[in-house]
Design an enzyme around this catalytic site. Structure first.
Site, PDB file in Angstrom:
ATOM      1  CE  LYS A 130      -4.421   1.136   0.191  1.00 24.51           C
ATOM      2  NZ  LYS A 130      -5.616   0.432  -0.273  1.00 24.51           N
ATOM      3  CG  ASP A 170      -7.314   3.444  -0.940  1.00 23.32           C
ATOM      4  OD1 ASP A 170      -7.893   2.354  -0.906  1.00 23.32           O
ATOM      5  OD2 ASP A 170      -7.288   4.203   0.052  1.00 23.32           O
TER       6      ASP A 170
HETATM    7  P1  NDP Z   1     -13.066   7.809  -2.620  1.00 23.61           P
HETATM    8  O1  NDP Z   1     -11.975   8.797  -2.469  1.00 23.61           O
HETATM    9  O2  NDP Z   1     -13.690   7.608  -3.944  1.00 23.61           O
HETATM   10  O3  NDP Z   1     -14.250   8.133  -1.581  1.00 23.61           O
HETATM   11  C1  NDP Z   1     -14.027   8.186  -0.204  1.00 23.61           C
HETATM   12  C2  NDP Z   1     -15.319   8.560   0.475  1.00 23.61           C
HETATM   13  O4  NDP Z   1     -15.150   8.417   1.878  1.00 23.61           O
HETATM   14  C3  NDP Z   1     -15.742   9.999   0.250  1.00 23.61           C
HETATM   15  O5  NDP Z   1     -17.127  10.073   0.315  1.00 23.61           O
HETATM   16  C4  NDP Z   1     -15.090  10.707   1.436  1.00 23.61           C
HETATM   17  O6  NDP Z   1     -15.710  11.933   1.788  1.00 23.61           O
HETATM   18  C5  NDP Z   1     -15.282   9.688   2.520  1.00 23.61           C
HETATM   19  N1  NDP Z   1     -14.228   9.836   3.543  1.00 23.61           N
HETATM   20  C6  NDP Z   1     -12.881   9.732   3.339  1.00 23.61           C
HETATM   21  N2  NDP Z   1     -12.226   9.954   4.477  1.00 23.61           N
HETATM   22  C7  NDP Z   1     -13.176  10.201   5.408  1.00 23.61           C
HETATM   23  C8  NDP Z   1     -13.135  10.492   6.790  1.00 23.61           C
HETATM   24  N3  NDP Z   1     -11.974  10.579   7.436  1.00 23.61           N
HETATM   25  N4  NDP Z   1     -14.319  10.671   7.431  1.00 23.61           N
HETATM   26  C9  NDP Z   1     -15.494  10.566   6.770  1.00 23.61           C
HETATM   27  N5  NDP Z   1     -15.598  10.298   5.460  1.00 23.61           N
HETATM   28  C10 NDP Z   1     -14.458  10.124   4.801  1.00 23.61           C
HETATM   29  O7  NDP Z   1     -12.465   6.437  -2.046  1.00 23.61           O
HETATM   30  P2  NDP Z   1     -12.952   4.955  -2.327  1.00 23.61           P
HETATM   31  O8  NDP Z   1     -14.413   4.901  -2.460  1.00 23.61           O
HETATM   32  O9  NDP Z   1     -12.093   4.389  -3.395  1.00 23.61           O
HETATM   33  O10 NDP Z   1     -12.482   4.226  -0.974  1.00 23.61           O
HETATM   34  C11 NDP Z   1     -13.343   4.128   0.177  1.00 23.61           C
HETATM   35  C12 NDP Z   1     -12.849   3.011   1.089  1.00 23.61           C
HETATM   36  O11 NDP Z   1     -12.830   1.771   0.353  1.00 23.61           O
HETATM   37  C13 NDP Z   1     -11.433   3.162   1.646  1.00 23.61           C
HETATM   38  O12 NDP Z   1     -11.370   2.572   2.921  1.00 23.61           O
HETATM   39  C14 NDP Z   1     -10.598   2.331   0.676  1.00 23.61           C
HETATM   40  O13 NDP Z   1      -9.368   1.905   1.245  1.00 23.61           O
HETATM   41  C15 NDP Z   1     -11.543   1.166   0.441  1.00 23.61           C
HETATM   42  N6  NDP Z   1     -11.274   0.393  -0.771  1.00 23.61           N
HETATM   43  C16 NDP Z   1     -11.268   0.974  -2.001  1.00 23.61           C
HETATM   44  C17 NDP Z   1     -11.032   0.211  -3.113  1.00 23.61           C
HETATM   45  C18 NDP Z   1     -11.144   0.781  -4.493  1.00 23.61           C
HETATM   46  O14 NDP Z   1     -11.123  -0.016  -5.451  1.00 23.61           O
HETATM   47  N7  NDP Z   1     -11.303   2.070  -4.685  1.00 23.61           N
HETATM   48  C19 NDP Z   1     -10.668  -1.216  -3.004  1.00 23.61           C
HETATM   49  C20 NDP Z   1     -10.814  -1.762  -1.677  1.00 23.61           C
HETATM   50  C21 NDP Z   1     -11.066  -0.953  -0.597  1.00 23.61           C
HETATM   51  P3  NDP Z   1     -15.080  13.337   1.346  1.00 23.61           P
HETATM   52  O15 NDP Z   1     -15.446  13.494  -0.097  1.00 23.61           O
HETATM   53  O16 NDP Z   1     -15.709  14.337   2.252  1.00 23.61           O
HETATM   54  O17 NDP Z   1     -13.589  13.218   1.555  1.00 23.61           O
END
Ligand code: NDP
Length: 451
Positions: A130, A170
């Site tokens: 990562k 991510d």
């Molecule tokens: P994105 O950047 O597309 O979206 C993240 C979302 O989570 C946004 O809505 C963001 O809100 C919110 N968020 C992020 N940090 C915080 C926080 N500290 N408190 C509250 N809300 C928060 O990311 P992904 O959808 O790709 O990833 C989401 C999760 O899924 C992560 O844990 C990631 O590691 C996991 N994941 C992702 C994969 C992928 O293929 N993308 C694969 C496997 C796991 P805001 O816009 O306000 O920041």
């Protein structure tokens, strides 16, 4: 003490804490796995003697580097970048890159550790890694993001490669950022290889990679419900996040006949009692991804919904919950509330969204509870398929990939059952995922001797 003397779980965790001070997320991730692995290893002398868990909980290497870039006003900005290469016993390191101000070495070490088990569970030959930076893409111009990505790759390129380490996206890293990083990699090395996944379709990307994590989490949910003879039709879902994983999880739930009640971002959550249908999901995708807006603006577009500032959605009664935002966003109290309100299934889209208290609550309540390392593995699985397509220099059709994703998620579910079926009608998916992931990596490590 002789090497073969056993330490117990508490002694092991004391050592982990001592060796990793100020790294609470990493310690938490190791604890969650160690709780199950110690029980499993009880009568398996070789794993103890060879210190396998201790070795998996010590990354192969952590590369930390300075990332300098110039903002639009000509100011020099300095960020820190990392790549954590946790374990490559079963394949090249593989795992995303995160750009978010909350990124620390601890967060990336926990994610790389989790990724090692997750990748093993997919059945594909991928090790765990990562990376990321504390860079905050919010409020930055497109050109600033491009310059940052280029500077980040100017150091990272030395440590990655199609057969070495293959990063993906991510939080904060989507197709655009992967494009800038791939462009810089190619410029420096002159190699067009599958060194990153999540690429654009025109330049080596795979169909359904974008959708895969969210869709996969819902396929896993479907598999869990099927063990009780149920499906998603007519069931309500509470989802956190509004990024890639959350919106695609919502989309698949709607396609399979469920009703999505909430989405959220770091500002709070929206509750739409009418249900967030495909048209509304499309609005969120455009608003959050392309316009970089806030979820609270949803209520202006859809006035029947309400916005709850600074809150998470776990108090909304539902049949199913899908935490899809970030780590430790669902705490012990939230888990108790979900159970009390009748929630029957939890499928984690995010990595370690539930804290240890919450995990214990779900386990105790005997919910259908899937940890992220099992339920969100669809994304990395399709990344693995992207690597295969790159190696073969061909692209598979969408139908083929959709079927492969479904099969992979069913396979992960099956592997969880092997060690998680408690024989009393309850399946402990956390235990099942931890042990199945561990065993595959551990057996490969045993074959290599002490390295
Ligand atoms: P994105 O950047 O597309 O979206 C993240 C979302 O989570 C946004 O809505 C963001 O809100 C919110 N968020 C992020 N940090 C915080 C926080 N500290 N408190 C509250 N809300 C928060 O990311 P992904 O959808 O790709 O990833 C989401 C999760 O899924 C992560 O844990 C990631 O590691 C996991 N994941 C992702 C994969 C992928 O293929 N993308 C694969 C496997 C796991 P805001 O816009 O306000 O920041």
């Amino acid at each position: 003490m002789a090497v073969t003397d056993h330490v117990d779980l508490n002694q092991f965790m004391e050592g982990v804490k001592k060796r990793n001070p100020y790294q609470p997320e990493f310690v938490q991730a190791v604890q969650e796995v160690a709780e199950d692995i110690f029980e499993f290893m009880e009568d398996k002398e070789e794993y103890h003697a060879q210190q396998i868990l201790r070795r998996i909980a010590e990354p192969d290497r952590v590369v930390s580097f300075r990332v300098c870039w110039e903002d639009d006003n000509g100011n020099i900005r300095v960020q820190r970048g990392w790549r954590v290469q946790n374990n490559n016993a079963i394949g090249p390191y593989k795992g995303g890159i995160r750009f978010h101000p909350s990124v620390t070495e601890s967060v990336l070490k926990f994610l790389a550790f989790e990724q090692t088990f997750k990748n093993a569970l997919t059945g594909l030959p991928m090790g765990g890694g990562k990376g990321g930076s504390n860079f905050n893409p919010k409020g930055k111009s497109v050109r600033e993001i491009m310059r940052f990505c280029q500077s980040f790759m100017t150091e990272l390129y030395r440590h990655i490669g199609a057969d070495v380490d293959v990063p993906a996206g991510d939080i904060g890293v989507g197709g655009r950022e992967i494009g800038y990083m791939f462009g810089q990699y190619k410029r420096i090395t002159n190699h067009f290889t599958g060194v990153l996944t999540g690429k654009g379709l025109e330049w080596g990307g795979s169909l359904i990679r974008t959708e895969a994590t969210g869709y996969g989490a819902v396929y896993f949910l479907e598999n869990m419900l099927a063990t009780k003879g149920e499906d998603l039709v007519g069931k309500t879902a509470v989802i956190s996040g509004s990024g890639n994983v959350a919106t695609h999880a919502a989309e698949k739930i709607v396609q399979l006949g469920g009703k999505v009640l909430t989405l959220s971002d770091s500002g709070g959550f929206i509750h739409d009692p009418d249900g967030i249908d495909q048209e509304k999901i499309n609005w969120v995708k455009t608003h959050k991804t392309h316009r970089r807006g806030r979820i609270e603006e949803y209520v202006e577009a859809f006035p029947k919904a309400s916005f709850h500032a600074g809150k998470t959605p776990w108090g909304v009664p539902c049949d199913m919950a899908l935490p899809c935002a970030t780590q430790n966003e669902l705490l012990g109290e939230d888990a108790k509330m979900l159970v009390a309100n009748g929630c029957r299934a939890v499928s984690e889209g995010a990595n370690m969204p539930t804290d240890l208290d919450g995990v214990h609550t779900f386990k105790h309540a005997k919910l259908l509870y899937a940890p992220g390392k099992a339920s969100n593995a669809g994304g990395v699985a399709v990344s693995g398929l992207e690597m295969s397509q790159n190696s073969e220099r061909r692209s598979w059709k969408e139908e083929e990939l959709q079927q492969m994703l479904k099969d992979i998620m069913a396979g992960i579910h099956e592997r969880c059952l092997t060690y998680g079926d408690q024989g009393d009608g309850h399946i402990d998916y956390v235990k099942g995922a931890n042990i199945a992931g561990f065993k595959k990596v551990a057996d490969a490590m045993l074959a290599f001797g002490v390295v």
